[in-house]
Design an enzyme around this catalytic site. Structure first.
Site, PDB file in Angstrom:
ATOM      1  CG  HIS A  52      -2.734  -5.624  -0.032  1.00 50.94           C
ATOM      2  ND1 HIS A  52      -3.691  -5.633  -1.020  1.00 50.94           N
ATOM      3  CD2 HIS A  52      -1.936  -4.561  -0.299  1.00 50.94           C
ATOM      4  CE1 HIS A  52      -3.466  -4.614  -1.841  1.00 50.94           C
ATOM      5  NE2 HIS A  52      -2.412  -3.947  -1.428  1.00 50.94           N
ATOM      6  CG  ASP A  98      -6.360  -7.737  -0.960  1.00 52.44           C
ATOM      7  OD1 ASP A  98      -6.260  -7.363   0.227  1.00 52.44           O
ATOM      8  OD2 ASP A  98      -5.675  -7.275  -1.891  1.00 52.44           O
ATOM      9  N   GLY A 156       0.320   2.087  -4.089  1.00 53.09           N
ATOM     10  CA  GLY A 156      -0.299   3.231  -3.430  1.00 53.09           C
ATOM     11  C   GLY A 156      -1.764   3.406  -3.788  1.00 53.09           C
ATOM     12  CB  SER A 172      -3.296  -1.135  -2.431  1.00 49.11           C
ATOM     13  OG  SER A 172      -2.397  -1.828  -3.249  1.00 49.11           O
ATOM     14  N   GLY A 173      -6.540  -0.728  -2.378  1.00 50.03           N
ATOM     15  CA  GLY A 173      -7.661  -0.464  -1.490  1.00 50.03           C
ATOM     16  C   GLY A 173      -8.669   0.520  -2.045  1.00 50.03           C
TER      17      GLY A 173
END
Length: 226
Positions: free
Chosen positions: A41, A87, A176, A178-179
């Site tokens: 995402h 994801d 923020g 994320s990942g």
């Protein structure tokens, strides 16, 4: 990261900061000198990404920081943004980064951690629901793994490809983050994926992409194995 503490500078040397199309911010993990593991995402539809490694205060130009721009990344072919499945994405750096005391790779796990294991997500995401922007400094929080069944009871979209944490007391990931990595014992077990729309401090579980579930995909894309 909400409910956490500032990390010791450069104590998570695989942590990457991703500035995507000069508009979006995410985290990532350096899994080899030329590959970053992150969330689909974050990268879906992106044109380029500036990868910052070796950072602690992301708003300062620190001597330890290295910034590399990449336009070469792969989003999982079955990524579904509606149910947030698969994801996962990888970014290839055009030149392998030089490893330093502040820049290092992180290993992938071959087996999973059990429910109740205390793990540590890290990131520069919002430090509170009222924060106006991402954190200046890298933050971390210690939280226990919860069962997928309990997590799915809240969200209804949790699959074997997810791993969740119990964020009771307002401890967990936020926008923020994320990942970024879910750290335990020198390995990354998860990729920060999603949380509750009600807010990061509301105590609802945080969901991550389960790295062990996608080991074959990671190997196909990068050649990297646990």
């Amino acid at each position: 990261i909400v409910g956490g503490v500032e990390a010791v500078p450069n104590s998570w040397p695989h942590q990457a900061a991703l500035f995507i199309d000069d508009m979006y911010f995410c985290g990532g993990s350096l899994i080899s000198p030329e590959w970053i593991l992150t969330a689909a995402h974050c990268m879906d539809g992106a044109g380029f990404v500036d990868v910052v490694l070796g950072a602690h205060n992301i708003r300062e130009d620190e001597a330890t920081q290295v910034t590399i721009q990449s336009t070469d990344f792969t989003v999982h072919e079955n990524y579904n943004s509606f149910v947030i499945s698969n994801d996962i994405a990888v970014i290839r750096l055009p030149v392998p980064v030089t490893l330093t005391a502040a820049i290092a790779t992180v290993g992938l796990p071959s087996t999973d951690v059990g429910v109740g294991t205390v793990v540590t997500p890290t990131g520069w995401g919002l430090p509170s629901d009222s924060a106006l922007g991402i954190s200046d400094v890298l933050r971390q929080v210690d939280v226990p793994i919860m069962s997928n069944a309990d997590c799915d009871a809240v969200y209804g979209i949790v699959t074997d490809g997810n791993i969740c944490i119990d964020s009771t007391g307002g401890k967990g990931t936020c926008n923020g983050d994320s990942g970024g990595p879910l750290n335990y014992n020198g390995l990354t077990y998860g990729i920060t994926s999603f949380g509750a729309a009600a807010g990061c401090e509301a105590g609802y579980p945080d969901a991550f992409t389960r790295v062990t579930y996608f080991l074959d995909w990671i190997q196909t894309q990068t050649g990297i194995t646990p």
